[in-house]
Design a protein around this motif. Structure first.
Motif, PDB file in Angstrom:
ATOM      1  N   VAL A 134       0.832  -1.206   0.000  1.00  0.00           N
ATOM      2  CA  VAL A 134       0.000   0.000   0.000  1.00  0.00           C
ATOM      3  C   VAL A 134       0.866   1.255   0.000  1.00  0.00           C
ATOM      4  N   ARG A 135       1.897   1.279   0.831  1.00  0.00           N
ATOM      5  CA  ARG A 135       2.767   2.456   0.891  1.00  0.00           C
ATOM      6  C   ARG A 135       3.473   2.692  -0.444  1.00  0.00           C
ATOM      7  N   LEU A 136       3.928   1.629  -1.092  1.00  0.00           N
ATOM      8  CA  LEU A 136       4.578   1.781  -2.399  1.00  0.00           C
ATOM      9  C   LEU A 136       3.589   2.302  -3.434  1.00  0.00           C
ATOM     10  N   HIS A 137       2.370   1.780  -3.419  1.00  0.00           N
ATOM     11  CA  HIS A 137       1.368   2.214  -4.386  1.00  0.00           C
ATOM     12  C   HIS A 137       0.933   3.654  -4.139  1.00  0.00           C
ATOM     13  N   LEU A 138       0.840   4.063  -2.882  1.00  0.00           N
ATOM     14  CA  LEU A 138       0.516   5.458  -2.579  1.00  0.00           C
ATOM     15  C   LEU A 138       1.594   6.397  -3.107  1.00  0.00           C
ATOM     16  N   ALA A 139       2.835   5.914  -3.138  1.00  0.00           N
ATOM     17  CA  ALA A 139       3.948   6.716  -3.652  1.00  0.00           C
ATOM     18  C   ALA A 139       4.031   6.681  -5.170  1.00  0.00           C
ATOM     19  N   GLU A 216      -3.744 -15.841  -1.094  1.00  0.00           N
ATOM     20  CA  GLU A 216      -5.041 -15.174  -1.252  1.00  0.00           C
ATOM     21  C   GLU A 216      -5.333 -14.247  -0.081  1.00  0.00           C
ATOM     22  N   GLN A 217      -4.896 -14.633   1.109  1.00  0.00           N
ATOM     23  CA  GLN A 217      -5.133 -13.804   2.283  1.00  0.00           C
ATOM     24  C   GLN A 217      -4.368 -12.484   2.191  1.00  0.00           C
ATOM     25  N   LEU A 218      -3.174 -12.530   1.615  1.00  0.00           N
ATOM     26  CA  LEU A 218      -2.417 -11.301   1.420  1.00  0.00           C
ATOM     27  C   LEU A 218      -3.200 -10.329   0.547  1.00  0.00           C
ATOM     28  N   CYS A 219      -3.765 -10.830  -0.555  1.00  0.00           N
ATOM     29  CA  CYS A 219      -4.538  -9.979  -1.465  1.00  0.00           C
ATOM     30  C   CYS A 219      -5.733  -9.368  -0.747  1.00  0.00           C
ATOM     31  N   ARG A 220      -6.433 -10.161   0.067  1.00  0.00           N
ATOM     32  CA  ARG A 220      -7.598  -9.647   0.790  1.00  0.00           C
ATOM     33  C   ARG A 220      -7.178  -8.551   1.776  1.00  0.00           C
ATOM     34  N   ARG A 221      -6.076  -8.764   2.457  1.00  0.00           N
ATOM     35  CA  ARG A 221      -5.626  -7.773   3.423  1.00  0.00           C
ATOM     36  C   ARG A 221      -5.209  -6.482   2.727  1.00  0.00           C
ATOM     37  N   LYS A 227      -8.959   0.067   0.829  1.00  0.00           N
ATOM     38  CA  LYS A 227     -10.329   0.585   0.950  1.00  0.00           C
ATOM     39  C   LYS A 227     -10.451   1.497   2.169  1.00  0.00           C
ATOM     40  N   GLU A 228      -9.859   1.093   3.279  1.00  0.00           N
ATOM     41  CA  GLU A 228      -9.909   1.903   4.495  1.00  0.00           C
ATOM     42  C   GLU A 228      -9.256   3.264   4.280  1.00  0.00           C
ATOM     43  N   LEU A 229      -8.191   3.274   3.497  1.00  0.00           N
ATOM     44  CA  LEU A 229      -7.448   4.508   3.268  1.00  0.00           C
ATOM     45  C   LEU A 229      -8.108   5.426   2.251  1.00  0.00           C
ATOM     46  N   MET A 230      -8.706   4.860   1.217  1.00  0.00           N
ATOM     47  CA  MET A 230      -9.093   5.641   0.053  1.00  0.00           C
ATOM     48  C   MET A 230     -10.601   5.786  -0.177  1.00  0.00           C
ATOM     49  N   PRO A 275     -10.350  10.837   2.769  1.00  0.00           N
ATOM     50  CA  PRO A 275      -8.975  11.299   3.042  1.00  0.00           C
ATOM     51  C   PRO A 275      -8.288  11.594   1.711  1.00  0.00           C
ATOM     52  N   LYS A 276      -7.823  12.820   1.536  1.00  0.00           N
ATOM     53  CA  LYS A 276      -7.251  13.207   0.251  1.00  0.00           C
ATOM     54  C   LYS A 276      -5.766  12.880   0.164  1.00  0.00           C
ATOM     55  N   VAL A 277      -5.044  13.149   1.227  1.00  0.00           N
ATOM     56  CA  VAL A 277      -3.620  12.845   1.260  1.00  0.00           C
ATOM     57  C   VAL A 277      -3.364  11.991   2.493  1.00  0.00           C
ATOM     58  N   VAL A 278      -2.872  10.813   2.295  1.00  0.00           N
ATOM     59  CA  VAL A 278      -2.633   9.892   3.397  1.00  0.00           C
ATOM     60  C   VAL A 278      -1.151   9.584   3.456  1.00  0.00           C
ATOM     61  N   ASP A 279      -0.545   9.746   4.618  1.00  0.00           N
ATOM     62  CA  ASP A 279       0.885   9.522   4.778  1.00  0.00           C
ATOM     63  C   ASP A 279       1.117   8.520   5.892  1.00  0.00           C
ATOM     64  N   ALA A 280       2.231   7.819   5.850  1.00  0.00           N
ATOM     65  CA  ALA A 280       2.535   6.787   6.840  1.00  0.00           C
ATOM     66  C   ALA A 280       3.507   7.308   7.884  1.00  0.00           C
TER      67      ALA A 280
END
Length: 407
Positions: A134-139, A216-221, A227-230, A275-280
Motif C-alpha cells: 500500500v505504501r509503495l502504491h501510494l507513492a 489469497e489472504q495477502l490480497c484480501r488484506r 479501501k480503508e485509506l481511500m 482522506p485526500k492525502v494519506v501519509d505513513a
C-alpha cells in the motif's frame, strides 16, 4: 564507482573478479531468498553491504529507483553505489554491480516462513507485507515482482515492518491506475504462491500453512487496507464523530491524514468525506520530533505510551510535551538501554529491546499481583530472556559458500 559510498574500502574490493569467485575473507553469510542474480554480502568497517551482479543498464536503473524511493521515504533498502566498466584479469568484461546497505536486524520473509511459524505470527507478516504494498502504491511505485525473496522484515514491537529489497522491475509514476495496482497484486499472488509451494516441497513449510490460502489472504488484506485509506464515506451532519473515528483507525494503522476532502451531496444533508492525502508514520514522526529516536511505527507507539505513562506518574500532565519527552529519554529510555551488557547489545536494536523489557515487566507484574518496577524487570529480562536470544544484528556467521535459506 558512481554513488555516495561512505567507506573507501568499497573501492578496494576485488571488482576484477566475478562475484561468485570472491575470496571468503571479504564475505559474510546472511540468510537470503532465491535470486536470478549472484548476490553476496561484504563486511567493511563494521558495516554490511549487499552486492548484486547485474547488467549495467539494470544496475543504473535500479540504483536510481532506490534513490527515488528513499527521497519519497518509502520502505526500501538504501542504495550506496553502482560499479561499472568491470573487467577481469584477462581483460574480459564483467557485469556491473549494485551496492546497497544491508538492513540491520532484518531477515527475508522466506527465512521467516521456513520452519515453525505460529498462526498469529503469520498474520502479522501478512499485515506487514500488505502495508508495504500500500505504501509503495501510494507513492506511485509499481513493483512488478513482489515476492517473499524480494522482501525483508524487521521486528516492530509486537508486529513486523516490511521493506522492498529488489526494485529491478519497478516503475515510478505520478499515480498508479487501478489496473496497475491490481496487476501488481496479481503478480505478488502468483510469486508468493509459487514460493510457498517451493517451501512446502522442500519440507520447510509448517504443515498448518496452506500456500494458496496464504497468497489469497495477502490480497484480501491489501484490498481491505486500501479501501480503508481511500474509500469515500457518506455521513449525516450530526454524525461527524464518525470521521474522527475513521481518522483514529487510520492512525492505528500507522497512517496520518494530512488533508481531508469534504463535499456536500446535492439535495441531501449528507456529507461525503474522503482522506485526500494519506501519509505513513504517524507515531514515528511524533516520537522523532519529541526525542530524536528514529524507530519503527509500532515501536514508536509503544514508546510513546510509556512516555505518556511517565508523564502521569510524575505529575507532569500540564508540562510542555517536549520537556517531558526529554526527561523520559534521560531518566527511563537511555539508562535502560545502557544497562544492557555490551556483549548482549547486538541481539536486538534499542527500541525493540526496550519494548520487550516493558512486556517482561507487564508479565512479571501480572504474576506478582503488583508493579515490580522497571529495574527488577530489566534484570530479570537480561538473565532469563536476552542471554538466550540469537544475535539479530547483521552478522549471523556460517559458511559463505552457500546462500540457501536454512529453516
Amino acid at each position: 564507482m558512481t554513488g555516495a559510498p561512505s567507506d573507501p574500502d568499497l573501492i578496494r574490493l576485488p571488482w576484477d573478479v566475478p562475484l561468485e569467485n570472491w575470496p571468503e575473507h571479504h564475505l559474510v553469510t546472511l540468510p537470503r531468498g532465491i535470486s536470478r542474480h549472484i548476490v553476496r554480502f561484504a563486511r567493511l568497517s563494521g558495516r554490511v553491504y549487499a552486492i548484486k551482479e547485474i547488467s549495467e543498464r539494470y544496475a543504473k536503473r535500479e540504483y536510481q529507483l532506490l534513490w527515488d524511493l528513499s527521497r519519497l521515504d518509502a520502505p526500501a533498502v538504501e542504495p550506496v553505489a553502482v560499479v561499472t566498466g568491470r573487467r577481469d584479469a584477462a581483460g574480459e568484461p564483467l557485469d556491473s554491480a549494485l551496492i546497497t546497505r544491508h538492513l540491520q536486524f532484518s531477515l527475508p520473509y522466506r527465512a521467516m516462513l521456513s520452519g515453525t511459524l505460529r498462526p498469529d505470527t503469520l498474520t502479522r507478516l501478512l499485515d506487514a507485507l500488505a502495508v508495504l504494498l500500500v505504501r509503495l502504491h501510494l507513492a506511485g511505485f509499481y513493483w512488478g515482482d513482489c515476492s517473499l525473496s524480494n522482501t525483508l522484515f524487521r521486528r516492530d514491537a509486537g508486529a513486523f515492518a516490511a521493506y522492498l529489497v529488489d526494485a529491478e522491475t519497478g516503475e515510478l509514476h505520478p499515480m498508479l491506475s487501478e489496473g496497475q495496482r491490481n496487476h501488481d497484486i496479481e503478480v505478488a499472488h502468483i510469486n508468493i504462491y509459487g514460493e510457498m509451494l517451493d517451501l512446502e516441497a522442500g519440507g520447510f513449510l509448517h504443515s498448518s500453512i496452506d500456500p494458496l490460502a496464504f497468497a489469497e489472504q495477502l490480497c484480501r488484506r491489501y484490498h481491505r487496507l486500501w479501501k480503508e485509506l481511500m474509500e469515500e464515506e457518506i455521513v449525516e451532519d450530526v454524525e461527524w464523530h464518525l470521521i474522527d473515528q475513521r481518522i483514529r483507525r487510520l492512525n492505528s494503522l500507522g497512517f496520518d491524514v494530512a488533508e481531508m476532502m469534504v463535499r456536500r451531496k446535492a439535495g441531501t444533508a449528507r456529507l461525503i468525506v474522503r482522506p485526500k492525502v494519506v501519509d505513513a508514520g504517524h507515531h514515528q514522526r511524533r516520537l522523532l520530533r519529541l526525542t530524536g529516536l528514529d524507530v519503527e511505527e509500532n515501536q514508536a507507539r509503544r514508546l510513546l505510551n510509556d512516555l505518556d505513562s511517565f508523564r502521569v506518574a510524575k505529575g507532569l500532565r500540564h508540562e510542555d510535551e517536549a520537556i517531558v519527552a526529554h526527561r523520559w529519554l534521560a531518566e527511563i529510555f537511555q539508562p535502560t538501554v545502557k544497562s544492557i551488557p555490551p556483549e548482549l547489545r547486538g541481539k536486538l536494536e534499542p527500541a525493540q529491546l526496550f519494548h520487550e523489557v516493558l512486556d517482561h515487566r507487564w508479565f512479571m507484574s501480572e504474576s506478582a499481583g503488583r508493579d515490580v518496577g522497571l529495574d527488577a524487570a530489566l534484570r530479570s529480562y537480561i538473565d532469563t530472556v536476552l542471554v538466550f536470544k540469537p544475535d539479530e544484528k547483521a552478522i549471523l556467521g556460517g559458511d559463505t559458500a552457500t546462500d540457501t535459506v536454512s529453516p
